[in-house]
Design a protein around this motif. Sequence first.
Motif, mmCIF file in Angstrom:
data_model
loop_
_atom_site.group_PDB
_atom_site.id
_atom_site.type_symbol
_atom_site.label_atom_id
_atom_site.label_comp_id
_atom_site.label_asym_id
_atom_site.label_seq_id
_atom_site.Cartn_x
_atom_site.Cartn_y
_atom_site.Cartn_z
ATOM 1 N N ILE B 5 134.986 27.268 103.743
ATOM 2 C CA ILE B 5 135.833 27.937 103.256
ATOM 3 C C ILE B 5 136.676 27.048 102.333
ATOM 4 O O ILE B 5 136.517 25.780 102.581
ATOM 5 N N SER B 7 139.885 26.570 99.909
ATOM 6 C CA SER B 7 141.402 27.055 99.596
ATOM 7 C C SER B 7 142.064 26.455 98.179
ATOM 8 O O SER B 7 141.786 25.300 97.711
ATOM 9 N N GLN B 238 134.678 35.754 98.130
ATOM 10 C CA GLN B 238 135.851 35.957 99.099
ATOM 11 C C GLN B 238 135.735 37.291 99.849
ATOM 12 O O GLN B 238 135.092 38.052 99.585
ATOM 13 N N ALA B 239 136.388 37.164 101.031
ATOM 14 C CA ALA B 239 136.190 38.562 101.730
ATOM 15 C C ALA B 239 137.516 38.489 102.839
ATOM 16 O O ALA B 239 137.975 37.628 102.974
ATOM 17 N N TYR B 240 137.553 39.823 103.150
ATOM 18 C CA TYR B 240 138.790 40.013 104.017
ATOM 19 C C TYR B 240 137.705 40.965 105.256
ATOM 20 O O TYR B 240 137.274 42.119 104.695
ATOM 21 N N PHE B 304 133.758 30.614 101.134
ATOM 22 C CA PHE B 304 134.539 31.898 101.097
ATOM 23 C C PHE B 304 136.176 31.464 100.833
ATOM 24 O O PHE B 304 136.650 30.409 101.469
ATOM 25 N N MET B 306 139.719 32.279 101.673
ATOM 26 C CA MET B 306 140.415 33.328 102.951
ATOM 27 C C MET B 306 141.776 33.058 103.008
ATOM 28 O O MET B 306 142.086 33.818 103.968
ATOM 29 N N ASP B 307 142.570 32.084 102.649
ATOM 30 C CA ASP B 307 143.810 32.052 102.832
ATOM 31 C C ASP B 307 144.752 31.977 101.651
ATOM 32 O O ASP B 307 145.661 31.496 101.714
ATOM 33 N N VAL B 316 145.053 34.704 108.682
ATOM 34 C CA VAL B 316 143.890 33.852 108.352
ATOM 35 C C VAL B 316 142.984 33.274 109.602
ATOM 36 O O VAL B 316 141.717 33.255 109.405
ATOM 37 N N GLN B 319 141.078 35.934 110.693
ATOM 38 C CA GLN B 319 139.914 35.995 109.827
ATOM 39 C C GLN B 319 138.760 34.933 109.910
ATOM 40 O O GLN B 319 137.590 35.282 110.157
ATOM 41 N N LEU B 320 139.328 33.760 110.303
ATOM 42 C CA LEU B 320 138.286 32.641 110.467
ATOM 43 C C LEU B 320 137.338 33.111 111.692
ATOM 44 O O LEU B 320 136.074 32.592 111.945
ATOM 45 N N LEU B 323 135.072 35.540 110.850
ATOM 46 C CA LEU B 323 133.769 34.777 109.669
ATOM 47 C C LEU B 323 132.848 34.110 110.583
ATOM 48 O O LEU B 323 131.567 34.216 110.384
#
Lengths: 222, 385
Positions: B5, B7, B238-240, B304, B306-307, B316, B319-320, B323
């Motif tokens: 990831i 940031s 990037q993903a959600y 990715f 993610m945050d 977050v 999400q991790l 992921l």
Amino acid sequence: MGQNFQLVVVSAGTSDPSSTRLLADRVAGRVTALAGKRGQTVGTTVIELRELATEIANALVSNHVGPKLQNAVATLRHADGIVASTPVYKAGASGLLTSFFQVLDNDLLIAKPVVLAATAGTARHALVVDDQMRGLFAYLRTVVVPTSLFASTEDWQDNGLTKRIDRAALELVALMTSGFEKTVRDESWGSYQHEYGSAGGTELTIDLDSDLMRLAAGGAAS
Amino acid sequence: MQFGIFSVSDITRDPVSGETPSEAERIDAIVQIAEKAEEVGLDVFAIGEHHNPPFFSSAPTTLLSHIAAKTRKLIVSTATTLITTNDPVRIAEEYAMLQHLAKGRMDLMLGRGNTAPVYPWFGADIRQSLPLALENYNLLHRLWREDVVDWEGKFRTPLQGFTSTPRPLDDLPPFVWHGSIRTPEIAEQAAFYGDGFFANNIFWPKEHYIRLIKFYRQRYAHYGHGTEKQAIVGLGGQAYIAKRSQDAVKEFRPYFNEAPVYGHGPRMEDFMEQTPLSVGSPQEVIDKTLTFREHFGDYQRQMFLMDHAGLPLKTVLNQLDLLGEEVVPVLRKEIEARQDPETAKPPTHAGRVKDKYGDGPVRQPRPNANRGDNVTGGSPYQDSK
């Protein structure tokens, strides 16, 4: 052997049909007729900016170029001549038209012949084309024909507008026929500023012999 | 293939709760996010570098050494380190120090930065951004490879008999990625040195990235580092993620709509369709990510985002979990099955030590005694007589 030209009409009119589009169509019609007399054919594509309004706004604020905007760029890349037509709002060209041309790459339209046209509710806006729009198209390094077109309400019943349309159309045909764009692009394309992938994705020449490329490969800055 | 990831370090108001985290809260959160990345089996955590609010990451090596100390396997990296406004001498020193403390579990990605006002804060000029980046890296590259450097360039004071300390761990310079979207000179420099090339892959049209990555691969081969397929490529994305697609869309929309970079712009559905953004079930994220290698060729690192955009810490971390547990294991398996066998392995310290030394002895520089003048002279180390 007649030449075949691609003419692209860019209209920022918002009603359907709009007088802005109507003015552009009359130019396109005359271009086709005048070229036809010389044994040339003209294929016309119309870009209605109202359909791209959201994507133009997105490109301005977020760098995101949507698919319709990408198509418009591809269409313009292949244009031999352009008619750009806009309504006048508050003594200036519509922000839709200027925003569209502002999000294009700087070198997309180099040396392309252009007819500029504007419509308004009053003749007091008559200098918008010459005073405001020409600067934008000069920056884009297009070649704008000498006759600017402007139609206020009263011009639509004046034969003078038809004459000016004829003049502008002939000027455009003359520039397209002369091969001006091709000559400039063939012989001095490299002397204009480009970015990788600009010019609608066609500008892919990488000069490995530039000062910066030598610096990238461990050389010294000049 | 490595997964991780990255940031931006933005401190953004949560558009749902209306709360803006304090700097203290966000800095605590990023450490938890990095620890979580390791816990769920990701390989890499990378942080950006910014010098203005609303970002916190002005001192990436301090943060990354703290994270390295709290983790065991995670590779810490940057996205990006500014090669323009940082003195390459300081980059050489700080990242070599980080490399020692992290026991080699680090690399870095260089970028230019595109915020004009930042440049003069550090005595630089954005109009010179590209030659500055290129020259600075040419120097950085030498500082990590030559014990004693004499150097003269256009943008910084000359160096006479300068030794950057500490020498890199195992005398092996940190691996460097060069990030660029549209600059062939950066791709050329990455290729010339045999470094990695990273495309952030957030904004498409993807054609820009495809062309530049292809150019980098060709030049990598041209300079004799390996074949085009062996060039080292990294990609962003990037993903959600939510178990159910419709929940992902519903939950992420308010954050998308107010995201700092593309918020108030395109519709989320259009952005999903036209860019690498995935908002959906684990399977949808997997399917989309698997298309990347079809466009860009097999690559070594997938990062990715993610945050960002004010997503709260709890979300977050959740999400991790998704992921790391449901997306990445499948991606590893699927990509391994499809990957061209010629593809290079992702860069790790251990692998690169092996490449450099084989089974032979690893150089461990030991300095000579100070001669009393605080200047190192021509042979600062015992083995560099």
